[in-house]
Design a protein around this motif. Sequence first.
Motif, PDB file in Angstrom:
ATOM      1  N   GLN A   1      -5.927   4.690  -4.487  1.00  0.00           N
ATOM      2  CA  GLN A   1      -5.042   3.688  -5.125  1.00  0.00           C
ATOM      3  C   GLN A   1      -5.315   2.319  -4.355  1.00  0.00           C
TER       4      GLN A   1
ATOM      5  N   PHE B   1      -1.600   8.738   5.359  1.00  0.00           N
ATOM      6  CA  PHE B   1      -2.005   8.070   3.979  1.00  0.00           C
ATOM      7  C   PHE B   1      -2.608   9.644   3.544  1.00  0.00           C
TER       8      PHE B   1
ATOM      9  N   TRP C   1       0.854  -1.251  -0.104  1.00  0.00           N
ATOM     10  CA  TRP C   1       0.093  -0.157  -0.123  1.00  0.00           C
ATOM     11  C   TRP C   1       0.734   1.302  -0.096  1.00  0.00           C
ATOM     12  N   PRO C   2       0.528   2.182  -0.742  1.00  0.00           N
ATOM     13  CA  PRO C   2       1.381   3.513  -0.894  1.00  0.00           C
ATOM     14  C   PRO C   2       1.047   4.268   0.488  1.00  0.00           C
ATOM     15  N   HIS C   3       1.892   4.999   0.875  1.00  0.00           N
ATOM     16  CA  HIS C   3       1.853   5.919   2.185  1.00  0.00           C
ATOM     17  C   HIS C   3       2.994   6.641   2.248  1.00  0.00           C
ATOM     18  N   LYS C   4       3.053   7.770   3.154  1.00  0.00           N
ATOM     19  CA  LYS C   4       4.043   8.596   3.264  1.00  0.00           C
ATOM     20  C   LYS C   4       4.629   8.495   4.587  1.00  0.00           C
TER      21      LYS C   4
ATOM     22  N   HIS D   1      -3.775   8.096  -1.907  1.00  0.00           N
ATOM     23  CA  HIS D   1      -3.262   6.872  -1.408  1.00  0.00           C
ATOM     24  C   HIS D   1      -4.467   5.943  -1.281  1.00  0.00           C
TER      25      HIS D   1
END
Length: 79
Positions: free
Chosen positions: A52, A45, A33-36, A49
């Motif tokens: 996505q 998130f 999973w995309p995240h910062k 994100h």
Amino acid sequence: MSEGVELLTIAQLAETLQCSERTVQNKVRAGAWPHKKFGPRIIRFTEDHVAQILDAAEVQVSREKEKPRKIKDLVSRLQ
């Protein structure tokens, strides 16, 4: 200064997705999973994100049912 971007915590994302915080943590650790990441323990998130993550979770429904295969047919294909 520009508008602030709304960021979700792991707990907030878990609540939004109706899953456990552990599930979110596992997906982040696996790189699924995309995240910062703002440090070793600060993960956030964005709305992008979340979009996505939801898009990746979309399951396409097949209209045709596949007929059950018989073992005999499968074996004959191997020969």
